[in-house]
Design a protein around this motif. Structure first.
Motif, PDB file in Angstrom:
ATOM      1  N   GLU A   8       0.835  -1.205   0.000  1.00 45.76           N
ATOM      2  CA  GLU A   8       0.000   0.000   0.000  1.00 45.76           C
ATOM      3  C   GLU A   8       0.869   1.254   0.000  1.00 45.76           C
ATOM      4  O   GLU A   8       0.582   2.217  -0.718  1.00 45.76           O
ATOM      5  CB  GLU A   8      -0.912   0.014   1.220  1.00 45.76           C
ATOM      6  N   LEU A   9       1.913   1.250   0.816  1.00 45.11           N
ATOM      7  CA  LEU A   9       2.824   2.394   0.876  1.00 45.11           C
ATOM      8  C   LEU A   9       3.519   2.593  -0.469  1.00 45.11           C
ATOM      9  O   LEU A   9       3.667   3.723  -0.945  1.00 45.11           O
ATOM     10  CB  LEU A   9       3.857   2.187   1.986  1.00 45.11           C
ATOM     11  N   LEU A  10       3.905   1.519  -1.099  1.00 46.90           N
ATOM     12  CA  LEU A  10       4.542   1.587  -2.410  1.00 46.90           C
ATOM     13  C   LEU A  10       3.596   2.195  -3.445  1.00 46.90           C
ATOM     14  O   LEU A  10       4.000   3.028  -4.260  1.00 46.90           O
ATOM     15  CB  LEU A  10       4.979   0.188  -2.838  1.00 46.90           C
ATOM     16  N   GLU A  11       2.330   1.811  -3.383  1.00 45.61           N
ATOM     17  CA  GLU A  11       1.340   2.356  -4.313  1.00 45.61           C
ATOM     18  C   GLU A  11       1.142   3.854  -4.087  1.00 45.61           C
ATOM     19  O   GLU A  11       1.017   4.616  -5.040  1.00 45.61           O
ATOM     20  CB  GLU A  11       0.009   1.608  -4.189  1.00 45.61           C
ATOM     21  N   ILE A  23      10.192   8.651   2.401  1.00 43.42           N
ATOM     22  CA  ILE A  23      10.539   7.231   2.589  1.00 43.42           C
ATOM     23  C   ILE A  23      12.058   7.062   2.518  1.00 43.42           C
ATOM     24  O   ILE A  23      12.656   6.394   3.370  1.00 43.42           O
ATOM     25  CB  ILE A  23       9.827   6.354   1.542  1.00 43.42           C
ATOM     26  N   LEU A  24      12.681   7.656   1.513  1.00 41.80           N
ATOM     27  CA  LEU A  24      14.133   7.545   1.369  1.00 41.80           C
ATOM     28  C   LEU A  24      14.861   8.168   2.555  1.00 41.80           C
ATOM     29  O   LEU A  24      15.908   7.670   2.972  1.00 41.80           O
ATOM     30  CB  LEU A  24      14.589   8.162   0.051  1.00 41.80           C
ATOM     31  N   GLU A  25      14.306   9.226   3.133  1.00 39.48           N
ATOM     32  CA  GLU A  25      14.918   9.867   4.298  1.00 39.48           C
ATOM     33  C   GLU A  25      14.918   8.967   5.530  1.00 39.48           C
ATOM     34  O   GLU A  25      15.766   9.132   6.402  1.00 39.48           O
ATOM     35  CB  GLU A  25      14.195  11.178   4.619  1.00 39.48           C
ATOM     36  N   THR A  26      13.998   8.018   5.599  1.00 40.59           N
ATOM     37  CA  THR A  26      13.974   7.123   6.765  1.00 40.59           C
ATOM     38  C   THR A  26      15.265   6.319   6.874  1.00 40.59           C
ATOM     39  O   THR A  26      15.618   5.880   7.962  1.00 40.59           O
ATOM     40  CB  THR A  26      12.768   6.150   6.741  1.00 40.59           C
ATOM     41  N   THR A  80      13.084  -8.176   2.302  1.00 42.99           N
ATOM     42  CA  THR A  80      11.916  -7.388   1.930  1.00 42.99           C
ATOM     43  C   THR A  80      12.194  -5.895   2.024  1.00 42.99           C
ATOM     44  O   THR A  80      11.786  -5.120   1.161  1.00 42.99           O
ATOM     45  CB  THR A  80      10.725  -7.768   2.832  1.00 42.99           C
ATOM     46  N   TYR A  81      12.892  -5.480   3.067  1.00 44.36           N
ATOM     47  CA  TYR A  81      13.216  -4.070   3.278  1.00 44.36           C
ATOM     48  C   TYR A  81      14.017  -3.520   2.098  1.00 44.36           C
ATOM     49  O   TYR A  81      13.690  -2.474   1.541  1.00 44.36           O
ATOM     50  CB  TYR A  81      14.001  -3.943   4.588  1.00 44.36           C
ATOM     51  N   GLU A  82      15.063  -4.230   1.696  1.00 49.67           N
ATOM     52  CA  GLU A  82      15.901  -3.770   0.580  1.00 49.67           C
ATOM     53  C   GLU A  82      15.137  -3.804  -0.737  1.00 49.67           C
ATOM     54  O   GLU A  82      15.312  -2.935  -1.585  1.00 49.67           O
ATOM     55  CB  GLU A  82      17.179  -4.592   0.488  1.00 49.67           C
ATOM     56  N   GLN A  83      14.291  -4.802  -0.928  1.00 50.86           N
ATOM     57  CA  GLN A  83      13.501  -4.866  -2.152  1.00 50.86           C
ATOM     58  C   GLN A  83      12.524  -3.699  -2.239  1.00 50.86           C
ATOM     59  O   GLN A  83      12.301  -3.135  -3.309  1.00 50.86           O
ATOM     60  CB  GLN A  83      12.750  -6.192  -2.237  1.00 50.86           C
ATOM     61  N   PHE A  84      11.954  -3.330  -1.102  1.00 51.83           N
ATOM     62  CA  PHE A  84      11.051  -2.191  -1.050  1.00 51.83           C
ATOM     63  C   PHE A  84      11.794  -0.925  -1.492  1.00 51.83           C
ATOM     64  O   PHE A  84      11.314  -0.169  -2.328  1.00 51.83           O
ATOM     65  CB  PHE A  84      10.484  -2.028   0.363  1.00 51.83           C
ATOM     66  N   PHE A  85      12.990  -0.709  -0.938  1.00 42.30           N
ATOM     67  CA  PHE A  85      13.747   0.492  -1.282  1.00 42.30           C
ATOM     68  C   PHE A  85      14.247   0.453  -2.722  1.00 42.30           C
ATOM     69  O   PHE A  85      14.348   1.504  -3.363  1.00 42.30           O
ATOM     70  CB  PHE A  85      14.893   0.726  -0.295  1.00 42.30           C
ATOM     71  N   ALA A  86      14.530  -0.703  -3.242  1.00 40.09           N
ATOM     72  CA  ALA A  86      14.920  -0.798  -4.650  1.00 40.09           C
ATOM     73  C   ALA A  86      13.764  -0.330  -5.538  1.00 40.09           C
ATOM     74  O   ALA A  86      13.982   0.366  -6.543  1.00 40.09           O
ATOM     75  CB  ALA A  86      15.324  -2.228  -4.991  1.00 40.09           C
ATOM     76  N   SER A  87      12.549  -0.666  -5.153  1.00 43.67           N
ATOM     77  CA  SER A  87      11.361  -0.216  -5.911  1.00 43.67           C
ATOM     78  C   SER A  87      11.218   1.303  -5.840  1.00 43.67           C
ATOM     79  O   SER A  87      10.946   1.953  -6.848  1.00 43.67           O
ATOM     80  CB  SER A  87      10.097  -0.888  -5.372  1.00 43.67           C
ATOM     81  N   ILE A  88      11.378   1.855  -4.637  1.00 41.02           N
ATOM     82  CA  ILE A  88      11.262   3.308  -4.465  1.00 41.02           C
ATOM     83  C   ILE A  88      12.346   4.025  -5.267  1.00 41.02           C
ATOM     84  O   ILE A  88      12.077   5.015  -5.956  1.00 41.02           O
ATOM     85  CB  ILE A  88      11.356   3.686  -2.961  1.00 41.02           C
ATOM     86  N   GLU A  89      13.583   3.527  -5.197  1.00 39.84           N
ATOM     87  CA  GLU A  89      14.678   4.145  -5.948  1.00 39.84           C
ATOM     88  C   GLU A  89      14.436   4.060  -7.443  1.00 39.84           C
ATOM     89  O   GLU A  89      14.770   4.990  -8.182  1.00 39.84           O
ATOM     90  CB  GLU A  89      15.999   3.497  -5.553  1.00 39.84           C
ATOM     91  N   GLY A  90      13.858   2.975  -7.891  1.00 34.78           N
ATOM     92  CA  GLY A  90      13.525   2.842  -9.314  1.00 34.78           C
ATOM     93  C   GLY A  90      12.517   3.878  -9.751  1.00 34.78           C
ATOM     94  O   GLY A  90      12.602   4.420 -10.857  1.00 34.78           O
TER      95      GLY A  90
END
Length: 94
Positions: A8-11, A23-26, A80-90
């Motif tokens: 949901e957060l990713l969406e 999110i990246l600042e966290t 999961t944490y790193e995969q989430f951030f990889a999506s955000i960075e993308g």
């Protein structure tokens, strides 16, 4: 692979560049995982640190069961944490 709250957060982040920056600042927080979970909870996408790690462990376990001993899955696939951030960075690169 992402837990419902993280999905949901990713969406939400997909359509809100300011949220992606928050999110990246966290990652700069003293406890980055907790900071991400607090932000997601504030936005109504409740996630706990334990859920993030449990999801990753479950995913790796499922991969290992599916390999039938032929190969060993990459350990980073369960992060999961790193995969989430990889999506955000993308999203930020687009």
């Amino acid at each position: 692979m992402l837990k419902d709250g993280l999905f949901e957060l990713l969406e939400k982040a997909r359509i809100d560049s300011d949220l992606r920056k928050k999110i990246l600042e966290t990652r700069n927080a003293r406890d980055p995982e907790l900071a991400l979970c607090e932000l997601s909870t504030e936005l109504g996408c409740g996630v706990t640190v334990g859920e993030i790690y449990q999801q990753g462990a479950r995913y790796l376990s499922d991969l290992e069961d599916g390999c039938i001993g032929a190969t060993e899955p990459r350990k980073k696939w369960g992060d999961t944490y790193e995969q989430f951030f990889a999506s955000i960075e993308g999203m930020e690169k687009k």
